[in-house]
Design a protein around this motif. Sequence first.
Motif, PDB file in Angstrom:
ATOM      1  N   LYS A   1      41.154  44.951  51.180  1.00  0.00           N
ATOM      2  CA  LYS A   1      42.014  45.809  52.002  1.00  0.00           C
ATOM      3  C   LYS A   1      42.769  44.859  52.929  1.00  0.00           C
TER       4      LYS A   1
ATOM      5  N   ILE B   1      40.593  53.894  52.470  1.00  0.00           N
ATOM      6  CA  ILE B   1      39.779  53.210  51.457  1.00  0.00           C
ATOM      7  C   ILE B   1      39.209  54.220  50.465  1.00  0.00           C
TER       8      ILE B   1
ATOM      9  N   VAL C   1      34.683  46.744  48.472  1.00  0.00           N
ATOM     10  CA  VAL C   1      35.908  46.659  49.273  1.00  0.00           C
ATOM     11  C   VAL C   1      35.632  45.742  50.457  1.00  0.00           C
TER      12      VAL C   1
ATOM     13  N   MET D   1      45.617  47.704  48.832  1.00  0.00           N
ATOM     14  CA  MET D   1      44.346  47.215  48.307  1.00  0.00           C
ATOM     15  C   MET D   1      44.691  46.298  47.135  1.00  0.00           C
TER      16      MET D   1
ATOM     17  N   THR E   1      40.334  54.018  46.469  1.00  0.00           N
ATOM     18  CA  THR E   1      39.339  53.721  45.429  1.00  0.00           C
ATOM     19  C   THR E   1      38.947  54.975  44.645  1.00  0.00           C
TER      20      THR E   1
END
Length: 452
Positions: free
Chosen positions: A33, A165, A299, A16, A169
């Motif tokens: 990403k 993800i 994202v 990321m 995060t």
Amino acid sequence: MKYCDNILETIGNTPMIKLHRVTATLPCTVLAKVEFFNPGNSIKDRMAVKMVDVAEQKGLLKPGGTLIEGTSGNTGMGLALAAIIRGYKCIFTTTDKQSKEKVDILKAVGAEVIVCPTNVEPEDPRSYYSVSKRLATEVPNSFYVNQYDNLANRDAHYEQTGPEIWEQTDGKITHLVVATGTGGTVTGTGKYLKEKNPAIKVWAIDSYGSLLKKYFETGVIDMSEVYPYITEGIGEDFVPENYDMKVIDKFEKVTDKDAAVMARRITKEEGIFVGYSAGSAIAGILQLKENLKPTDVVVVIFHDHGSRYVGKIYNDQWMMERGFLDVKTVKDVINGRRNQPLVTIGADEKVSEAIARMKKYDIEHIPVEKGGEMIGAISENGLFNRLIDDGNLKDALVKQVMQTSFPLVSQDTPIEKLSVYINRENGAVLTKDDSGNHHIVTKYDIIQALGR
């Protein structure tokens, strides 16, 4: 020892990366990403292997079988990698709008590729959907993968992309943005994230010429929305079964030009060499920026690598032909001078006459002409140095002291590219207009044009 048993074990766990310059006008944090870190250089590796796994488990894919699929390129690459490791053959259909690089890459990994026309209905027997379906009935021991309706596609992202993800995060993601085609990534990833936090917004980016946005908003498949577009890998002219529209909160359309220009910006300003759909995704976020606030963590999926598009969006000529690249060209310089006639000197005239014309027209460079052809050049700097050494040179013939002719370039050459030709030894270039008339472009002309 730490190593992978085969290339498929390197799929997933992509990085990321925070964006800075292309998102400078946004109030929030935007994280990309970056899926081209997968071995096939795209996010499609994830679902390609998943679809093969499921087919094997169900007994639909037998040893030594053939994978058949319609692909814009990236899914085919993932399937080809799986086929190499698992011992299968591949036959892929694709459309004639896909980049040549994608087709060449698929062939390089052992696939047979059949190119079909883009501008036909999905049901047309010539379409890449129809051709792949037909081949699956004709080729013995084959399996039609069908990424559009194969739900293993979205399951791969529910099992892999979504959890990655969420972990990367630390659960702080507020928005997921995906330029979407088959629906697998946006649906599978979005479903997982919404189960973790129902407040997360999922935005799907569509292309003009696709019917997905209209279907999302109305539930109507409106074929009047469908027309040819250039953006690759996103949008559809039908609704794949992988879509679960309840997972998506908003659809936004982005033009071919905005997507292409933004992809180039991402590469140039962030140092991330991205494909066409990444440009669509960031352009879409910028169009929706009024919906974002400082505390948001967005994202965005960068699906694939820019190497798949070097002959298209990263080719200046291709971009200019479609009006996507706002650059000044040699033709712009010529048009800006209001068709001033080219001053030349004959090869058999005297150097003194060349000097007189330089003074009269206040110019530094004169092409040397003979019989309508440009055979050489005279420049102020070159003459000055030689006159210092030999004052009688003024009485010599031009052909005795001329330099090599100025390089001839096409009218559509970008000004920025002229630095290859114009340097200390050579102060100008020549070009021909559509009527065959010669024109000269000097360092001064370039400075003037870039300053406008």
